[in-house]
Design a protein around this motif. Structure first.
Motif, PDB file in Angstrom:
ATOM      1  N   VAL A 765       0.860  -1.182   0.000  1.00 41.05           N
ATOM      2  CA  VAL A 765       0.000   0.000   0.000  1.00 41.05           C
ATOM      3  C   VAL A 765       0.896   1.232   0.000  1.00 41.05           C
ATOM      4  O   VAL A 765       1.663   1.454   0.941  1.00 41.05           O
ATOM      5  N   GLY A 766       0.833   2.013  -1.052  1.00 43.46           N
ATOM      6  CA  GLY A 766       1.574   3.264  -1.111  1.00 43.46           C
ATOM      7  C   GLY A 766       0.767   4.376  -0.481  1.00 43.46           C
ATOM      8  O   GLY A 766      -0.410   4.568  -0.813  1.00 43.46           O
ATOM      9  N   MET A 767       1.400   5.126   0.406  1.00 37.62           N
ATOM     10  CA  MET A 767       0.668   6.154   1.145  1.00 37.62           C
ATOM     11  C   MET A 767       0.714   7.507   0.463  1.00 37.62           C
ATOM     12  O   MET A 767       0.536   8.546   1.098  1.00 37.62           O
ATOM     13  N   ASP A 768       0.966   7.528  -0.849  1.00 36.59           N
ATOM     14  CA  ASP A 768       0.805   8.748  -1.643  1.00 36.59           C
ATOM     15  C   ASP A 768      -0.380   8.538  -2.581  1.00 36.59           C
ATOM     16  O   ASP A 768      -1.157   7.603  -2.403  1.00 36.59           O
ATOM     17  N   LYS A 769      -0.518   9.397  -3.577  1.00 40.54           N
ATOM     18  CA  LYS A 769      -1.709   9.341  -4.420  1.00 40.54           C
ATOM     19  C   LYS A 769      -1.755   8.067  -5.265  1.00 40.54           C
ATOM     20  O   LYS A 769      -2.741   7.337  -5.257  1.00 40.54           O
ATOM     21  N   TYR A 770      -0.698   7.816  -6.038  1.00 44.57           N
ATOM     22  CA  TYR A 770      -0.672   6.588  -6.838  1.00 44.57           C
ATOM     23  C   TYR A 770       0.740   6.189  -7.251  1.00 44.57           C
ATOM     24  O   TYR A 770       0.953   5.121  -7.832  1.00 44.57           O
ATOM     25  N   PHE A 771       1.750   6.993  -6.978  1.00 41.87           N
ATOM     26  CA  PHE A 771       3.104   6.710  -7.448  1.00 41.87           C
ATOM     27  C   PHE A 771       3.611   5.358  -6.950  1.00 41.87           C
ATOM     28  O   PHE A 771       3.984   4.478  -7.726  1.00 41.87           O
ATOM     29  N   ILE A 772       3.650   5.184  -5.625  1.00 41.54           N
ATOM     30  CA  ILE A 772       4.240   3.977  -5.049  1.00 41.54           C
ATOM     31  C   ILE A 772       3.438   2.743  -5.425  1.00 41.54           C
ATOM     32  O   ILE A 772       4.000   1.716  -5.837  1.00 41.54           O
ATOM     33  N   ALA A 773       2.129   2.818  -5.308  1.00 39.69           N
ATOM     34  CA  ALA A 773       1.292   1.661  -5.622  1.00 39.69           C
ATOM     35  C   ALA A 773       1.476   1.222  -7.066  1.00 39.69           C
ATOM     36  O   ALA A 773       1.564   0.017  -7.364  1.00 39.69           O
ATOM     37  N   SER A 774       1.543   2.176  -7.993  1.00 41.50           N
ATOM     38  CA  SER A 774       1.677   1.836  -9.410  1.00 41.50           C
ATOM     39  C   SER A 774       3.037   1.233  -9.706  1.00 41.50           C
ATOM     40  O   SER A 774       3.154   0.216 -10.413  1.00 41.50           O
ATOM     41  N   GLU A 775       4.091   1.859  -9.188  1.00 40.84           N
ATOM     42  CA  GLU A 775       5.442   1.360  -9.452  1.00 40.84           C
ATOM     43  C   GLU A 775       5.667  -0.010  -8.824  1.00 40.84           C
ATOM     44  O   GLU A 775       6.304  -0.884  -9.424  1.00 40.84           O
ATOM     45  N   MET A 776       5.171  -0.215  -7.610  1.00 40.59           N
ATOM     46  CA  MET A 776       5.378  -1.511  -6.957  1.00 40.59           C
ATOM     47  C   MET A 776       4.593  -2.619  -7.638  1.00 40.59           C
ATOM     48  O   MET A 776       4.979  -3.788  -7.589  1.00 40.59           O
ATOM     49  N   ALA A 777       3.499  -2.290  -8.278  1.00 41.63           N
ATOM     50  CA  ALA A 777       2.763  -3.303  -9.040  1.00 41.63           C
ATOM     51  C   ALA A 777       3.566  -3.731 -10.260  1.00 41.63           C
ATOM     52  O   ALA A 777       3.629  -4.917 -10.604  1.00 41.63           O
ATOM     53  N   PHE A 778       4.219  -2.765 -10.905  1.00 43.98           N
ATOM     54  CA  PHE A 778       4.996  -3.096 -12.108  1.00 43.98           C
ATOM     55  C   PHE A 778       6.303  -3.791 -11.742  1.00 43.98           C
ATOM     56  O   PHE A 778       6.659  -4.813 -12.341  1.00 43.98           O
ATOM     57  N   TYR A 779       7.027  -3.228 -10.781  1.00 41.21           N
ATOM     58  CA  TYR A 779       8.325  -3.799 -10.413  1.00 41.21           C
ATOM     59  C   TYR A 779       8.169  -4.857  -9.324  1.00 41.21           C
ATOM     60  O   TYR A 779       8.806  -4.806  -8.271  1.00 41.21           O
TER      61      TYR A 779
END
Length: 875
Positions: A765-779
């Protein structure tokens, strides 16, 4: 006698070598055709040393006929022979044709009449326009002919520049460089006089010869390439090519030796390859200036040449860095093998940069030829640069977010239509879930946009301006990013360019079928980004202002185009109807409900960034200076006025909407990018036209500004890609730059944490808008759909765009979560407590790239509980 003197005299020049059996019937037919056409003939057979009795045959024909034998041994091939014969010609118009019977004399009248009338300076008998053909040619010869024409295509206006059958004013033929050589004298004429030649084409049928042997050979093909390069402004000779190869091989030894030493001592890949590159390159420059290009430099090291050499060196370095990263990191090749491949691949950049830019021909080249050569070089370089880096630069968060679109197929999304998701789906289906697979669609969209823009600019301002317009698209920040970064702007730009092209064909070219193209491109654009709808009111305003276009208000085609676009847009309408009109509300009421802020200065700053100051100044100068730019043939008449109106309306109408918005709200950086496509042809046309300007200061500003802009953008963009991929020695990654270059390493650290804690199944769970969640899903190293499921701050009442749909809070009750943030306070906030059944400690983790720490983040393992009404702030 008076009637004979009134008839125009046309000289027909026939270069010949061992053509005894072909000449008598050919000359007889020429005399017959010209006699029937009412033109006096002056036939000159330019014999280059025949040994089969050709000369005796021609002397026999001289008696009682206007035939003359001209013995020519120029030493420069057919081109030189024709030029020597032209000195003895008597006609005002000269026709050049082959002696082997492949050129039909029946076509001569159609070639000479436009030249006699002054409509054209040259007419080419073309095999490659409608009606033209090559009969009986073997496949190998057809391919060779097409390849030769394609190579010359950027520098000429005709489709068949290598045709040996043409009519031209004799004085223009004599203006050709006497050093012209090879078989393609027509190409020499066209490039010697450039656009002022006003060359045209007439279709001809070109059968293969029936008697004798063709003079075409591999040697002639190489001579053609050498001469083409020379005409384009490059100092290319067999001698300097061989010397350059010798110097290059010695540089290769230095390069590999320095690289191997540094690599074995533990220096990084970036440091090793940059140091070895410059060690070899500086050595090469001294030898190139003092030996290879001695005829150009006089053996002296010039300051200007050295400055240009540095530019080429940096361009070669950055291109080499991309290929090196691709081979080593992308393909897994050993470092030494990768650097060898990169050295050989980029040696061509060094050579072409040297012959065309660092040590160009000392003879002056026409400005138009120089600009066309620059356009070819810049476009080719930027296509290779982006292709090499496409799969080695980490995805930006926006790209990872749109990749997540593709993982959740739908007819629409909250913040954008679905086209970007469809393109990412196609790219990843072909190339896997890789950076290349995500971005290849952006690269392809740029090619589509460039193709439409070239055709659009060619129709408005001519081919030279069209090439320069594509060159601008290759380096301007907005268009470069739209062709590299996979966002909705990539398909939007392609569709915007398509709509402009088809609208120009419909409104100015008055082609009814073009409206179908308008409807398709507009519909596809609406599936990409809603801003393309601004072209609708622009089209309506142009139709109302342009008297000749008002007839379309009474025609069904524009309405059919609008209906077609609406039908293509229906998937988005269906999705919105099923989701409480979420996307339409987001892009209208929500945008207008943003905080009030006076921001015209922000909009202007964005334009300067997207276009660069010089191009922005040129665009506004075009839009707000009366009577500019000129057009191809009619700078002051009705056609020119309509074209200027078209470019102004389709630029200023969308721009005015963004200006009005900026009075009360802050616009986004990229919003105005596509609208400049409408004025780009005029900006491109002005490049190289500064001598016509009455304002001396503007003239100096743009004369110096164009080259500086291209050099700065080429080096900056290449350097940025190299920096993001491999870094640059002595330049650490600043805090804001660390994330874009280390998302993959960040993902690896997160996976290590999940394994070490014993919670590999915990949802990230990324605690920003969507940066962390999106990147961690891809990588995510586990290529499984469930392992790629991530969530964002939407679980705690925050704004997270599509994550409310993809990871709704109700589906996470009781699950273990791994919370991630770059701010410790986001994880330690006591207001999170109501959402948590269990909460572990906040911990810190460093991320390394190439053995160096580049950023730090915080993590916390919790068990998610039921939500409560109090939301976490969205800051």
């Amino acid at each position: 006698m008076a009637d004979e003197c009134a008839q125009p005299l046309v000289s027909v020049i026939i270069p010949a070598l061992n053509e005894r059996g072909n000449l008598p019937p050919l000359i007889s037919k020429i005399l017959e055709v010209l006699g029937e056409y009412g033109v006096r003939a002056d036939i000159l057979v330019a014999d280059g040393g025949s040994t089969d009795g050709t000369q005796e045959e021609v002397r026999a024909l001289e008696e009682g006929s206007p035939v003359r034998l001209v013995e020519v041994r120029s030493g420069h091939g057919l081109a030189g022979d024709v030029l020597l014969a032209a000195r003895e010609a008597k006609g005002r118009v000269a026709v050049v044709m082959d002696a082997d019977g492949s050129h039909d004399p029946e076509a001569i009248p159609k070639l000479i009449q436009p030249v006699l009338d002054g409509e054209r300076g040259m007419m080419v008998g073309s095999r490659y326009v409608p009606g033209g053909q090559t009969r009986g040619w073997p496949l190998s010869r057809r391919l060779m002919s097409r390849a030769a024409a394609w190579l010359a295509w950027p520098w000429v206006e005709v489709r068949d520049p290598t045709s040996g059958f043409f009519a031209v004013r004799r004085d223009r033929l004599l203006a050709v460089d006497p050093r012209a050589e090879g078989f393609k004298i027509g190409l020499e004429v066209m490039l010697a006089l450039g656009e002022e030649m006003r060359a045209g084409e007439s279709p001809v049928s070109f059968p293969d010869r029936t008697l004798g042997r063709s003079k075409m050979s591999a040697k002639q093909a190489l001579l053609y390439l050498r001469r083409l390069f020379s005409l384009a402004g490059g100092e290319v000779t067999p001698a300097n090519a061989a010397k350059f190869a010798v110097v290059g091989l010695s540089g290769l030894v230095v390069d590999l030796l320095v690289f191997q030493v540094l690599w074995s001592l533990g220096f990084g890949l970036s440091m090793s390859h940059i140091a070895s590159f410059f060690a070899a390159t500086l050595t090469n420059y001294a030898f190139n200036a003092g030996w290879v290009f001695r005829e150009t430099t006089g053996g002296r090291l010039h300051g200007v040449a050295y400055g240009r050499f540095l530019v080429v060196a940096f361009l070669a370095l950055f291109l080499r860095g991309g290929l090196l990263a691709l081979c080593h990191d992308g393909l897994g090749w050993p470092a030494l093998v990768s650097v060898v491949a990169a050295i050989f691949a980029t040696a061509l950049v060094n050579y072409l940069g040297s012959v065309f830019f660092v040590f160009p021909k000392s003879t002056s080249q026409r400005s138009g030829v120089r600009w066309r050569t620059a356009a070819v070089g810049v476009i080719a370089y930027m296509l290779l640069l982006r292709l090499f880096y496409l799969g080695v630069v980490d995805l930006l968060p926006e790209e990872a977010y749109y990749w997540n679109y593709a993982q959740h197929p739908a007819l629409g999304y909250l913040d954008h239509p679905p086209m970007v998701a469809w393109l990412v789906t196609l790219g990843t289906a072909l190339f896997g879930h890789t950076e290349f697979g995500v971005r290849i669609a952006a690269y392809t969209c740029w090619l589509v946009a460039a193709g439409f823009s070239f055709a659009f600019a060619r129709d408005l301002m001519g081919k030279a301006a069209a090439l320069k317009a594509v060159m601008l698209m290759a380096v301007l920040p907005f268009f470069f990013s739209a062709g590299f970064i996979m966002t909705p702007d990539a398909p939007l730009t392609a569709c915007w360019a398509g709509v402009l092209f088809f609208l120009e064909r419909a409104l100015l070219g008055e082609k009814r079928n073009a409206w179908w193209g308008v409807g398709i491109c507009l519909g596809a654009g609406m599936l990409s980004k809603y801003t393309i709808l601004l072209l609708g009111p622009a089209a309506m305003l142009f139709i109302l202002l342009d008297r000749r276009s008002r007839r379309w208000l009474r025609r069904p085609e524009p309405y059919a185009a609008a209906l077609l676009a609406a039908v293509l847009f229906m998937p988005v309408v269906v999705w919105n109807a099923e989701n409480n009109w979420a996307s339409f509300t987001f892009q209208t009421a929500r945008r207008l409900g943003m905080k009030t802020q006076f921001s015209p200065h922000v909009l202007l700053g964005a334009i300067l960034v997207l276009l660069t100051p010089v191009v922005a100044a040129a665009a506004f100068q075009v839009l707000f200076t009366k009577g500019r730019p000129g057009t191809r043939e009619d700078p002051s008449g009705e056609a020119g006025a309509r074209r200027r109106l078209f470019m102004a309306v389709f630029t200023l109408v969308p721009l005015s909407v963004f200006v009005l918005f900026s009075l009360t709200h802050e616009p986004k950086l990229e919003w105005t990018g596509p609208l400049w496509l409408a004025v780009l042809p005029a900006v491109a046309w002005q490049m190289g036209q500064e001598e016509r300007w009455p304002a001396a200061r503007l003239k100096v500003f743009f004369q110096r500004g164009w080259m500086l802009t291209f050099i700065v953008m080429l080096i900056s963009l290449g350097g940025l890609l190299h920096y993001m991929t491999m870094g640059l020695p002595g330049i650490p990654y600043p805090r804001k730059m660390a994330l874009p270059v280390a998302w993959e390493e960040f993902g690896q650290s997160v996976e290590w944490i999940k394994d070490s804690l014993g919670y590999p199944a915990a949802m990230v769970v990324g605690m920003d808008k969507y940066f962390i969640a999106s990147e961690m899903a891809f990588y995510n190293r586990q290529d499984l759909p469930e392992s790629r499921q991530t969530a964002s701050r939407n679980l705690f009442g925050g704004d997270a765009l599509m994550y409310d749909w993809w990871s709704p809070a109700r589906e996470q009750y009781g699950k273990r979560l791994l919370l991630l943030s770059f701010k410790q306070k986001d994880l330690a906030d006591p207001r999170l407590a109501p959402w948590l059944k269990e909460g572990g400690p906040v911990q810190e983790q460093a991320v390394e790239k190439d053995g160096r720490p580049v950023l730090r983040f915080y993590y916390r393992v919790v068990r998610y509980g039921a939500p409560v009404p109090t939301p976490v702030p969205k800051g």
